[in-house]
Structure formats: C-alpha cells, structure tokens
Write a protein that holds these residues in place. Structure first.
Motif, PDB file in Angstrom:
ATOM      1  N   GLU A 110      39.457  21.141  39.728  1.00  0.00           N
ATOM      2  CA  GLU A 110      40.675  21.444  38.983  1.00  0.00           C
ATOM      3  C   GLU A 110      40.936  22.934  38.830  1.00  0.00           C
ATOM      4  N   HIS A 111      39.957  23.759  39.208  1.00  0.00           N
ATOM      5  CA  HIS A 111      40.122  25.207  39.079  1.00  0.00           C
ATOM      6  C   HIS A 111      40.232  25.908  40.427  1.00  0.00           C
ATOM      7  N   ARG A 112      40.204  25.150  41.506  1.00  0.00           N
ATOM      8  CA  ARG A 112      40.374  25.754  42.820  1.00  0.00           C
ATOM      9  C   ARG A 112      41.832  26.174  42.995  1.00  0.00           C
ATOM     10  N   GLY A 113      42.029  27.267  43.666  1.00  0.00           N
ATOM     11  CA  GLY A 113      43.374  27.807  43.813  1.00  0.00           C
ATOM     12  C   GLY A 113      43.755  28.782  42.722  1.00  0.00           C
ATOM     13  N   SER A 114      42.884  28.945  41.726  1.00  0.00           N
ATOM     14  CA  SER A 114      43.161  29.866  40.623  1.00  0.00           C
ATOM     15  C   SER A 114      42.842  31.311  40.979  1.00  0.00           C
ATOM     16  N   GLY A 115      42.120  31.508  42.082  1.00  0.00           N
ATOM     17  CA  GLY A 115      41.705  32.845  42.473  1.00  0.00           C
ATOM     18  C   GLY A 115      40.366  33.264  41.908  1.00  0.00           C
ATOM     19  N   VAL A 116      39.726  32.388  41.124  1.00  0.00           N
ATOM     20  CA  VAL A 116      38.463  32.771  40.498  1.00  0.00           C
ATOM     21  C   VAL A 116      37.304  32.780  41.497  1.00  0.00           C
ATOM     22  N   GLY A 117      37.387  31.965  42.559  1.00  0.00           N
ATOM     23  CA  GLY A 117      36.290  31.855  43.511  1.00  0.00           C
ATOM     24  C   GLY A 117      35.905  33.166  44.182  1.00  0.00           C
ATOM     25  N   PRO A 118      36.855  33.887  44.788  1.00  0.00           N
ATOM     26  CA  PRO A 118      36.490  35.164  45.425  1.00  0.00           C
ATOM     27  C   PRO A 118      35.872  36.174  44.457  1.00  0.00           C
ATOM     28  N   HIS A 119      36.311  36.152  43.205  1.00  0.00           N
ATOM     29  CA  HIS A 119      35.731  37.066  42.221  1.00  0.00           C
ATOM     30  C   HIS A 119      34.279  36.693  41.916  1.00  0.00           C
ATOM     31  N   LEU A 120      33.982  35.386  41.808  1.00  0.00           N
ATOM     32  CA  LEU A 120      32.598  34.950  41.606  1.00  0.00           C
ATOM     33  C   LEU A 120      31.735  35.367  42.792  1.00  0.00           C
ATOM     34  N   LEU A 121      32.245  35.168  44.001  1.00  0.00           N
ATOM     35  CA  LEU A 121      31.528  35.548  45.216  1.00  0.00           C
ATOM     36  C   LEU A 121      31.207  37.043  45.210  1.00  0.00           C
ATOM     37  N   THR A 122      32.226  37.863  44.960  1.00  0.00           N
ATOM     38  CA  THR A 122      32.022  39.310  44.967  1.00  0.00           C
ATOM     39  C   THR A 122      31.056  39.749  43.881  1.00  0.00           C
ATOM     40  N   ALA A 123      31.182  39.153  42.689  1.00  0.00           N
ATOM     41  CA  ALA A 123      30.304  39.537  41.581  1.00  0.00           C
ATOM     42  C   ALA A 123      28.846  39.237  41.913  1.00  0.00           C
ATOM     43  N   ALA A 124      28.578  38.078  42.499  1.00  0.00           N
ATOM     44  CA  ALA A 124      27.194  37.723  42.818  1.00  0.00           C
ATOM     45  C   ALA A 124      26.636  38.604  43.931  1.00  0.00           C
TER      46      ALA A 124
END
Length: 383
Positions: A110-124
């Motif tokens: 339900e949270h895909r497409g929000s743009g949060v994924g690339p930020h999590l990837l970069t942060a890790a």
C-alpha cells in the motif's frame, strides 16, 4: 539469480544519508536509522514475517535497519550489514574486504509508488559507507524489474550470476519422525515427489502404533518403523539409545521432525543437531532464550502484542487458553531444550476472536506446510 555490486563513492557520503532521511520524511513518513536497540525495532522482524514472509525477518534481526513508518505502523525497511548469514551465494564477493551486504529491502504494497523506496535504499547504502565499507553487495536478486530498479537508483552492476537450482542438484536422503496424523509429512512428501523440494523421503519413524501417519506412509510405499517407548519396562536412556540406533541405521542426510512428540537426549542432538529440522505450531522468538515473543503490531508500544513463547506439546491449545492474539508456525534447528533451536523460518497467524482448537488448526496447517518447506530450503542453501 544475480548478485549486484554498488560502489559506495561520494554519491553515498554523509550528505546523501541526511538527504535520504529527509526524503523519507518529505514523503510523509517518519524515519528511524540504525535503531536496532530501540524497543520498537523488536517489532520489525515480526512485521516483516507477516508482510513478506520467508527468511527476511531473521535476516533483518541480525542486521541494522533503516525504517519508514506511517503514523505508528511500519511502511518499509532496508537492512544493511546483516551478520552471520550462511547462504551459499554469500561466499564469493561478500567475504572480500571492504564489501558490506545490503538487504533485505521491502516496502508494503500500500506504500509502493510513494517514493519512499529509493530513499530507504540510498539511506542504507550510505549507512554502509559510514560503517567503513567501500562496496555494497546486493545478493540474490531474481526479478529483472528489480535489477533495473537497483541499477537506476544506485548504479548497481551485475557481478555474479547463478541458478538457485545449482545449489541443490542432489536430492537429500530424508528420514521423517512423526507422532500424529501426518499432515505435514504428507505435504513434504507431495512436494518432494512433485519436484518442489529436493528430497528423497526414504523412511518414517513413529513412536505411536496407532498414528495416522503410518497409514499415509503405507499408502505412499514409504518404509515405516514404530519405535514405541514402554515406560513400565524400559528406561528413558535405553529408549533414547534404541531410537538413535534406528535413525542412524537409516543414514539420513536430513531428519525432519514433523509433529514428533518426544524430547531428545544430548547424544541424539549432538549426532543430528546440524541436520535436523523441527516444525513447531507457534510463533517463536528469534532469541532462543527468550520466554516472550514480540508479535506484529503497531510501533507505539502496545504491550498486548507481546505474549508467551508457547513451547511444548500443546502450543496451540495453550495459546487459546491464555487468550493469545497470535499463533503461528516456526521451523527451527534441533536443540536439547524443547523448541529452542535456531529459527530458520517463522510466520505469525492472527487468531480470530472466539476461535476454538479446530478453527485454529485449520488456519495453521497451510502455514505450517509453507514454513517447513521454507525451513528445508534455507537448510539446503546454507549447507
């Protein structure tokens, strides 16, 4: 399947980490970074087990994590620097100096497409650089779209390719120990004969002469042996020695405990502990010494989602009698203590209000079948 490598250059410096965490917040989420010691992070593996399944919860538990939360619920996570993993695809570049492991990584549907994924990837990835690594390995990526995702958002490149099937070209000679109706025995047998598990079910040992699992074995032409303990005429030590001899004579590669109602002595565990898997009808803690287990729940500290780790022969009944909210299934390695071996795979199951034992078992059986299959495959991939 491929392993990907990311160069942790200046793109993943301190500013990138700060920017990624800010990006998570700008997307409408709260961010937690390297929060493995926080109370709420104890809930993360449980949430991962519920949403994604497989071994990801176990892997996140032995790593550090960046998480995104929507209000007081998890939305996504990225694990980095998991320690002690034994998978065969982590025996190449993963063990070279300066290489850190990224993953697992997931965002709830339900949270895909929000743009949060690339930020999590970069942060890790930036956190891995902060830990002193100069390269990051993203292991066992199977989907082409996911490979493209990593290439686009991190500059990853393919460095190792493999077929998972190459890790189990042989079939493992398997002995099953069971005491009851044998539903898990039947599920494993069907999966093995259907080519979904690389096992050769060579024999069954049962400790009850009236167990239904014996009928299943006969119908499938699986050799079965009854090793019954007559407590009035045989000591526990003598029975344990007899059981060990029967199992040893079968020369199994793998021993599966599928509803086996007898504790083993130290000699049996010492002989077969690293090649024996037990399926237990409860959601057990990843900490083998813990008496309580954290179940999926909100991150705000709802203590009702922590409950006893229902070990022992009547786990489902005990959970119902205690008014527990959760049951589940756990595949774990054999240990001397009852249901305390290293967890391979686990899955929580929410108990409906007013559920009785029959209803709970109906919910649980298909979950047990998936969990035991997952435990077997993890054992194979770690050999």
């Amino acid at each position: 399947m491929v392993n990907l490598l990311v160069d942790l250059d200046e793109r993943f410096g301190p500013d990138a980490l700060v920017g990624a965490l800010r990006g998570i917040e700008n997307a409408g989420y709260s961010a937690a970074y390297d929060a493995t010691s926080a109370r709420d992070m104890e809930r993360l593996p449980a949430w991962i087990d519920m949403i994604f399944g497989g071994t990801w919860g176990c892997e996140a538990d032995v790593g550090r994590n960046v998480v995104a939360c929507s209000e007081d619920e998890f939305a996504g996570f990225a694990t980095y620097e998991p320690m002690g993993l034994r998978f065969k695809w982590l025996r190449g570049l993963a063990v070279q100096p300066g290489v850190g492991i990224f993953g697992p990584f997931g965002v709830a549907a339900e949270h895909r497409g929000s743009g949060v994924g690339p930020h999590l990837l970069t942060a890790a990835l930036a956190a891995l650089r902060e830990c002193g690594y100069d390269r990051a390995l993203i292991p066992a990526v199977g989907e082409e779209k996911l490979v493209e995702y990593y290439v686009r958002h991190s500059g990853a490149r393919i460095v190792e390719s493999f077929e998972k099937g190459a890790f189990h070209e042989r079939r493992y000679r398997t002995l099953v120990l069971a005491s009851g109706s044998g539903t898990n025995f039947q599920a494993v047998l069907d999966a093995a004969r259907g080519g979904r598990l690389p096992l050769d079910i060579s024999s069954l040992v049962c400790n009850r002469s009236d167990a239904v699992v014996l009928e299943r074995a006969r119908a499938a032409s699986i050799p079965a042996t009854c090793v019954v303990w007559d407590r009035s005429n045989e000591s526990r030590a003598a029975y344990d020695a007899r059981l060990l001899e029967v199992v040893s004579q079968a020369e199994p590669d793998l021993v599966l405990l599928l509803g086996w109602m007898h504790l083993f002595d130290e000699t049996f565990v010492r002989t077969f502990g690293d090649r024996a898997i037990n399926i237990h009808p409860a959601y057990l803690p990843l900490d083998q010494n813990a008496e309580m287990v954290t179940c999926p729940g909100r991150t705000g500290g709802d203590e009702a989602d922590e409950q006893p780790a229902f070990r022992g022969a009547h786990a489902v009944r005990d959970a119902l009698n205690a008014g527990a909210k959760w049951t589940g299934a756990t595949a774990h390695e054999l240990s001397v203590g009852a249901d305390r071996g290293r967890v391979l795979v686990r899955k929580p199951v929410r108990l409906p209000a007013g559920a009785d034992l029959d209803a709970a078992m109906t919910l649980l059986r298909p979950v047990e079948h998936k969990v035991v299959a997952g435990g077997i495959m993890r054992w194979i991939y770690e050999r």
